[in-house]
Design a protein around this motif. Structure first.
Motif, mmCIF file in Angstrom:
data_model
loop_
_atom_site.group_PDB
_atom_site.id
_atom_site.type_symbol
_atom_site.label_atom_id
_atom_site.label_comp_id
_atom_site.label_asym_id
_atom_site.label_seq_id
_atom_site.Cartn_x
_atom_site.Cartn_y
_atom_site.Cartn_z
ATOM 1 N N PHE A 1 -6.817 -35.586 -32.850
ATOM 2 C CA PHE A 1 -5.905 -34.487 -33.210
ATOM 3 C C PHE A 1 -5.031 -34.173 -31.986
ATOM 4 C CE2 PHE A 1 -4.494 -30.200 -34.051
ATOM 5 C CZ PHE A 1 -4.298 -30.178 -35.423
ATOM 6 N N TYR B 1 -9.870 -21.894 -39.734
ATOM 7 C CA TYR B 1 -9.044 -22.956 -39.157
ATOM 8 C C TYR B 1 -7.778 -22.366 -38.551
ATOM 9 C CZ TYR B 1 -6.772 -27.557 -38.943
ATOM 10 O OH TYR B 1 -6.161 -28.716 -38.522
ATOM 11 N N ASN C 1 -6.954 -22.331 -34.585
ATOM 12 C CA ASN C 1 -5.769 -23.076 -34.162
ATOM 13 C C ASN C 1 -4.736 -22.179 -33.510
ATOM 14 O OD1 ASN C 1 -6.928 -25.391 -35.137
ATOM 15 N ND2 ASN C 1 -5.274 -25.921 -36.529
ATOM 16 N N ALA D 1 0.086 -30.879 -31.504
ATOM 17 C CA ALA D 1 0.147 -30.418 -32.892
ATOM 18 C C ALA D 1 -0.174 -28.931 -33.018
ATOM 19 C CB ALA D 1 -0.809 -31.233 -33.755
ATOM 20 N N SER E 1 -5.517 -35.820 -27.022
ATOM 21 C CA SER E 1 -5.972 -35.565 -28.390
ATOM 22 C C SER E 1 -7.400 -35.036 -28.372
ATOM 23 C CB SER E 1 -5.929 -36.840 -29.240
ATOM 24 O OG SER E 1 -4.625 -37.342 -29.356
ATOM 25 N N TRP F 1 -11.377 -33.084 -34.386
ATOM 26 C CA TRP F 1 -11.123 -31.643 -34.399
ATOM 27 C C TRP F 1 -11.312 -31.039 -35.789
ATOM 28 C CZ3 TRP F 1 -10.770 -27.777 -31.094
ATOM 29 C CH2 TRP F 1 -10.180 -26.582 -31.501
ATOM 30 N N GLU F 2 -10.745 -31.641 -36.813
ATOM 31 C CA GLU F 2 -10.817 -31.065 -38.154
ATOM 32 C C GLU F 2 -12.246 -31.065 -38.687
ATOM 33 O OE1 GLU F 2 -7.881 -32.983 -40.553
ATOM 34 O OE2 GLU F 2 -6.235 -31.872 -39.604
ATOM 35 N N GLU G 1 -8.816 -40.583 -35.769
ATOM 36 C CA GLU G 1 -8.872 -39.179 -36.159
ATOM 37 C C GLU G 1 -8.558 -38.224 -35.015
ATOM 38 O OE1 GLU G 1 -12.194 -37.861 -38.484
ATOM 39 O OE2 GLU G 1 -12.504 -39.839 -39.378
#
Length: 353
Positions: A348, A88, A92, A352, A41, A45-46, A346
């Protein structure tokens, strides 16, 4: 630490130089984070994507030359809104493709190593000149620098105390994280005392703003007292850090420290810690996206003015010093623990992407 490093750009995987060398050779806005839980993870990240979008908006509006790889950008782009969702999605998408192409196997990493990722977004003048005016952000190029990273402990929280030294003035456009700062801060290195962990910045030699790559905090007694820290309540102390309006970066972990203070009932004030009030300081710590939080053991400030640094040879500079305990203090530990817990929540997942 293993030497596996890769650079991903426009579908191509390249061997990468050290991240500092990479940033020195490219202009743009960037952010750095890393994985947790054995590379499964990304940490916050966000939050990093939100801050990256903010940096791009700031540079486009006020200093486009810090974003574009060559030349200058047309003026109309300076007033165009930059949708955070566009950045974003672009990052990503690149990360998804990079993870398909770049596989850093667990067997290639030393025990306990994670992955550090630096995302750099640059403006491409040639692409920009070919685009029609409008909400089209294809002129932004995404670079991903991926390499092994060895944290010192859980979530990278080191047990060794940091040693800090004040050597320079605050930076320009401090609200944005941009790669040119890597080059601009290099002249400060000649003033670094031996065994110093981080270099501090101040505009007046008294109010300490931030480190070159960290945010800076102190835990300060609200009034002069001979009481030991552990004999008092949280209300007798406050966490201090310079406000964004003083010219410091809104670091991801900085924001988390403030959130933790609010949720845990720890008094805090956005006020640049004053060296002249150092007798009230009980604890100090620095924060960064890789090391997360590290307590401070010593802070050095040059005798006289900072301008005197340039008039002396580094070995001739005299320093005043503030010492702290070698172990983290009570409030530092409380904040550290809460951030570690949030980091796990949190995370990420790489799957995903």
């Amino acid at each position: 630490m293993s030497n596996c490093r890769f650079l991903y750009h426009n579908g191509v995987v390249l061997e990468a130089p050290p991240v500092t060398t990479f940033l020195e050779s490219h202009t743009g806005a960037y952010t750095t984070t890393r994985t947790i839980n054995n590379g499964t993870s990304f940490l916050f990240w966000e939050r990093h994507m939100k801050r990256l979008s903010s940096s791009i908006r700031i540079l486009l509006k006020s200093n486009p030359e810090l974003l574009f790889s060559s030349g200058s950008s047309p003026r109309f782009w300076m007033n165009q809104p930059v949708p955070g969702s566009s950045i974003y999605d672009r990052v990503n998408g690149s990360m998804s493709e990079a993870l398909k192409s770049v596989v850093v196997k667990e067997s290639e990493r030393l025990y306990g190593e994670e992955l550090a990722v630096t995302v750099l977004v640059t403006g491409n003048v040639e692409k920009l000149n070919r685009l029609d005016v409008g909400n089209n952000w294809d002129f932004l190029d995404v670079w991903l620098h991926i390499g092994a990273y060895s944290p010192l402990g859980p979530l990278g929280v080191g047990e060794n105390a940091a040693s800090l030294a004040l050597v320079g003035r605050g930076r320009d456009v401090a609200a944005a994280k941009y790669s040119d700062w890597v080059r601009l801060r290099k002249p400060l290195e000649k003033f670094r005392p031996p065994l110093t962990t981080e270099l501090l910045l101040s505009n007046d030699g008294d109010h300490l703003l931030e480190g070159c790559i960290t945010n800076f905090f102190v835990v300060c007694r609200r009034v002069k007292s001979s009481e030991n820290l552990y004999g008092g309540s949280l209300s007798e102390f406050e966490v201090q850090t310079a406000p964004i309006t003083d010219g410091v970066l809104a670091g991801v972990i900085r924001d988390l420290v403030i959130e933790v203070c609010l949720s845990e009932g720890i008094p805090y004030r956005e006020r640049a810690p004053s060296w002249s009030e150092r007798e009230l300081w009980e604890e100090a710590f620095i924060t960064s996206s890789l090391r997360i939080l590290q307590h401070v053991g010593t802070i050095k400030v040059p005798v006289g003015s900072m301008e005197g640094l340039a008039c002396n040879k580094p070995e001739e500079i005299q320093w005043k010093e503030k010492r702290f305990k070698e172990r983290p203090g009570m409030i530092t530990e409380l904040i550290k623990k809460a951030i570690m817990e949030r980091g796990i929540k949190e995370g990420f997942p790489l799957k995903a992407f």
